[in-house]
Motif scaffolding. Sequence first.
Motif, PDB file in Angstrom:
ATOM      1  N   GLN A  17       0.837  -1.210   0.000  1.00 55.74           N
ATOM      2  CA  GLN A  17       0.000   0.000   0.000  1.00 55.74           C
ATOM      3  C   GLN A  17       0.870   1.259   0.000  1.00 55.74           C
ATOM      4  OE1 GLN A  17      -3.253   0.218  -0.258  1.00 55.74           O
ATOM      5  NE2 GLN A  17      -3.770   2.291   0.428  1.00 55.74           N
ATOM      6  N   ARG A  21       0.616   3.960  -2.928  1.00 58.04           N
ATOM      7  CA  ARG A  21       0.202   5.335  -2.609  1.00 58.04           C
ATOM      8  C   ARG A  21       1.274   6.352  -2.985  1.00 58.04           C
ATOM      9  NH1 ARG A  21      -4.560   7.380  -2.146  1.00 58.04           N
ATOM     10  NH2 ARG A  21      -4.212   8.608  -0.256  1.00 58.04           N
ATOM     11  N   ARG A  23       3.188   6.242  -5.505  1.00 64.30           N
ATOM     12  CA  ARG A  23       3.017   6.496  -6.943  1.00 64.30           C
ATOM     13  C   ARG A  23       1.742   7.291  -7.219  1.00 64.30           C
ATOM     14  NH1 ARG A  23       7.702   6.514  -8.090  1.00 64.30           N
ATOM     15  NH2 ARG A  23       8.815   4.688  -8.824  1.00 64.30           N
ATOM     16  N   GLU A  24       0.635   6.876  -6.594  1.00 65.28           N
ATOM     17  CA  GLU A  24      -0.633   7.591  -6.800  1.00 65.28           C
ATOM     18  C   GLU A  24      -0.482   9.063  -6.463  1.00 65.28           C
ATOM     19  OE1 GLU A  24      -3.275   4.236  -4.808  1.00 65.28           O
ATOM     20  OE2 GLU A  24      -4.254   6.199  -4.710  1.00 65.28           O
ATOM     21  N   ILE A 295      -5.796  -5.158   8.883  1.00 65.82           N
ATOM     22  CA  ILE A 295      -5.498  -4.595   7.570  1.00 65.82           C
ATOM     23  C   ILE A 295      -5.814  -3.114   7.538  1.00 65.82           C
ATOM     24  CG2 ILE A 295      -6.213  -4.651   5.153  1.00 65.82           C
ATOM     25  CD1 ILE A 295      -6.416  -7.630   5.434  1.00 65.82           C
ATOM     26  N   LEU A 299      -3.153  -0.426   6.102  1.00 68.34           N
ATOM     27  CA  LEU A 299      -3.404   0.448   4.951  1.00 68.34           C
ATOM     28  C   LEU A 299      -3.382   1.905   5.370  1.00 68.34           C
ATOM     29  CD1 LEU A 299      -6.234  -1.455   3.042  1.00 68.34           C
ATOM     30  CD2 LEU A 299      -3.766  -1.674   2.825  1.00 68.34           C
ATOM     31  N   SER A 300      -4.002   2.188   6.512  1.00 68.80           N
ATOM     32  CA  SER A 300      -4.105   3.582   6.903  1.00 68.80           C
ATOM     33  C   SER A 300      -2.731   4.144   7.306  1.00 68.80           C
ATOM     34  CB  SER A 300      -5.199   3.682   7.968  1.00 68.80           C
ATOM     35  OG  SER A 300      -4.812   4.432   9.032  1.00 68.80           O
ATOM     36  N   ASP A 303      -0.781   4.804   4.146  1.00 73.46           N
ATOM     37  CA  ASP A 303      -1.230   6.053   3.528  1.00 73.46           C
ATOM     38  C   ASP A 303      -0.611   7.263   4.221  1.00 73.46           C
ATOM     39  OD1 ASP A 303      -2.760   4.635   1.815  1.00 73.46           O
ATOM     40  OD2 ASP A 303      -4.691   5.433   2.490  1.00 73.46           O
ATOM     41  N   LYS A 315      -4.828  11.706   5.633  1.00 74.15           N
ATOM     42  CA  LYS A 315      -6.262  11.510   5.803  1.00 74.15           C
ATOM     43  C   LYS A 315      -6.596  11.417   7.282  1.00 74.15           C
ATOM     44  CE  LYS A 315      -7.474   8.828   1.773  1.00 74.15           C
ATOM     45  NZ  LYS A 315      -7.909   7.524   1.359  1.00 74.15           N
ATOM     46  N   GLU A 318      -9.010   6.334  10.519  1.00 79.43           N
ATOM     47  CA  GLU A 318     -10.243   5.553  10.454  1.00 79.43           C
ATOM     48  C   GLU A 318     -10.353   4.708  11.719  1.00 79.43           C
ATOM     49  OE1 GLU A 318     -10.080   2.658   7.346  1.00 79.43           O
ATOM     50  OE2 GLU A 318     -12.218   2.213   7.440  1.00 79.43           O
ATOM     51  N   TRP A 321     -10.945  -1.656  12.422  1.00 82.00           N
ATOM     52  CA  TRP A 321     -11.994  -2.677  12.313  1.00 82.00           C
ATOM     53  C   TRP A 321     -11.402  -4.020  11.895  1.00 82.00           C
ATOM     54  CZ3 TRP A 321     -13.532  -4.969   7.681  1.00 82.00           C
ATOM     55  CH2 TRP A 321     -13.091  -4.335   6.510  1.00 82.00           C
ATOM     56  N   LYS A 381     -19.325   4.934  12.367  1.00 78.60           N
ATOM     57  CA  LYS A 381     -19.434   6.404  12.357  1.00 78.60           C
ATOM     58  C   LYS A 381     -19.726   6.949  13.749  1.00 78.60           C
ATOM     59  CE  LYS A 381     -21.019   6.554   7.637  1.00 78.60           C
ATOM     60  NZ  LYS A 381     -22.233   6.556   6.814  1.00 78.60           N
TER      61      LYS A 381
ATOM     62  N   ASP B  33      -4.562   3.190  -9.882  1.00 78.62           N
ATOM     63  CA  ASP B  33      -4.303   4.377  -9.057  1.00 78.62           C
ATOM     64  C   ASP B  33      -5.526   5.196  -8.681  1.00 78.62           C
ATOM     65  OD1 ASP B  33      -1.683   3.752  -9.082  1.00 78.62           O
ATOM     66  OD2 ASP B  33      -1.028   5.367 -10.423  1.00 78.62           O
ATOM     67  N   MET B  37      -9.943   2.464  -1.368  1.00 76.69           N
ATOM     68  CA  MET B  37      -9.148   1.859  -0.306  1.00 76.69           C
ATOM     69  C   MET B  37      -9.224   0.332  -0.363  1.00 76.69           C
ATOM     70  SD  MET B  37      -7.269   2.918   2.178  1.00 76.69           S
ATOM     71  CE  MET B  37      -6.995   3.150   3.917  1.00 76.69           C
ATOM     72  N   SER B  39     -10.273  -1.867   1.710  1.00 77.39           N
ATOM     73  CA  SER B  39      -9.568  -2.411   2.892  1.00 77.39           C
ATOM     74  C   SER B  39      -9.912  -3.859   3.192  1.00 77.39           C
ATOM     75  CB  SER B  39      -9.784  -1.559   4.140  1.00 77.39           C
ATOM     76  OG  SER B  39     -10.825  -0.664   4.024  1.00 77.39           O
TER      77      SER B  39
END
Lengths: 410, 106
Positions: A17, A21, A23-24, A295, A299-300, A303, A315, A318, A321, A381, B33, B37, B39
């Motif tokens: 990831q 990211r 590259r993105e 995961i 991922l977070s 990022d 960001k 999150e 979970w 949320k 890209d 996400m 996830s």
Amino acid sequence: MSDKSVVIVGAGHAGVQAAGRLRELGWHGGVIIIDQESHAPYERPPLSKDLLKPDAQDDSALLRKASYFQDKDITLKPATSVLQIDRQKRMVALSDGSGLPYHRLVLATGSSARKLTIPGSELAGVQVLKTKTDALTLKSGLIAGSKVVILGAGYIGLEVAAAAAARGCNVTVLEFQDRVMNRVTSSVVSHYFQKLHESHGIRFAFGSAASHIEGDGRAERVFTTDGAMFEADVVLVGIGVVPHQGLAENAGLECNDGILVDENGLTSDPYVYAAGDVTRSICPFEGTSRRLECIQNALSQADQVASHILGLEPKKPEVPWFWTIQHGLRLQTAGIQQPEDEVLLRGNPADGRFSVLYLRSGRLAAIDTVGGLADFLPGKKLIAAGVELDRTLAADPGAGLAQSARPVAA
Amino acid sequence: MNNVINVIDREGEKHILEWEPDQSLMESLRDNDLPVMASCGGTASCATCHIFLDRDVVVSLGERSEDELELLVETECYDESSSRLSCQVRHDPSLNGLNVVLAPEE
């Protein structure tokens, strides 16, 4: 390619990831992933789920399509270890004898399955489940009629128990605590899942710790500290994981059961980041320092690392979970429950779908959804918002969970 | 045969991508890209790959699974006739030229 390379150690969810990211987000320098494993980077959740199913293919899903790394100019060096980090020279020494300079280093080395240390642990047939190679070895031993003893009734142990039972194995789970998934959920959910497993013929021994394993070259019998004996063809050890932090420790980076990182994934060295299972950081929803084995966190954090390297705004974090699927039943959790939390049941377990809400000072801290996902996003949320719940509304499955938020007092 | 798809991202920008036969729609978006996400790796657990498709396409794709529907219904911009989780959309040659709009992040 510029000579400015980000070197990433580990091609699990966090490492891949972070590379993607970068590259993105427009990183133009080199991106190099060093991976110990020889398989193309793959998804981990199927290893204990779909890959073990009776009719499964031997291929678990890839994290990215095969041509992705080349297409994105990401250099992947499989079957290679990083032996040492030279923080002064900003170089890593690789197992192929070469040295690699880095502009920034990202440690995404993950975790290792906690090893069993009792006598007999080294016998053939005793194994952990962490990598694709482990999963394929395990699968070849799950033959109808074979005796499978599982040490530990956490996610991995129980997912394997379900898969082994579906393959016609004779399954026993030994658990030191008095209920399944003790560390991650409440007793109502534990008991529900225990019954589910028992209805599929799986046996449990609680309060039971293995003392030694015997066998002639291969595991044949597992003994427990209370004197019981269980015959075994396969012994699966699912007793948690430990962060794979040796490389960081040897380089003098601050570690304490995990590489310590800040909210940007930065370690105690401004040129070195870490992401995923190997890290320990302050959880923004709890205020406490913890390692998160999921995961979402991998991922977070990846990022955050990529954003920080590029000087971009990260960001919002999150809510953590998790999910597990056992005998086709899904348990999905948002937030992290604590033993002291007030437990509120929403719906009826007898219906095969319900949620359990965990309240801390009246606010939703975590939620388990069993057999359904309708409460998952609203629950997540509400946790993020940190609002108080109206207990009566929250316990009524006829009303949407989102409606149970109490207006914030002025 | 690769499909070509037209994707509108969250800033309204248009992208033309290739969708390879062994990929789900989510995998095509992610590997090109676009900021999905994903996830949960494509297991209909997280709703981070929520997209909108043309109504007639959604009809042609058939029923959504219970998990997918329960997640979608709770997203803020759920639209019954156009919402899908892209991880649950398999490649099919008939979807060549598909229009995809990324849903806002939750």
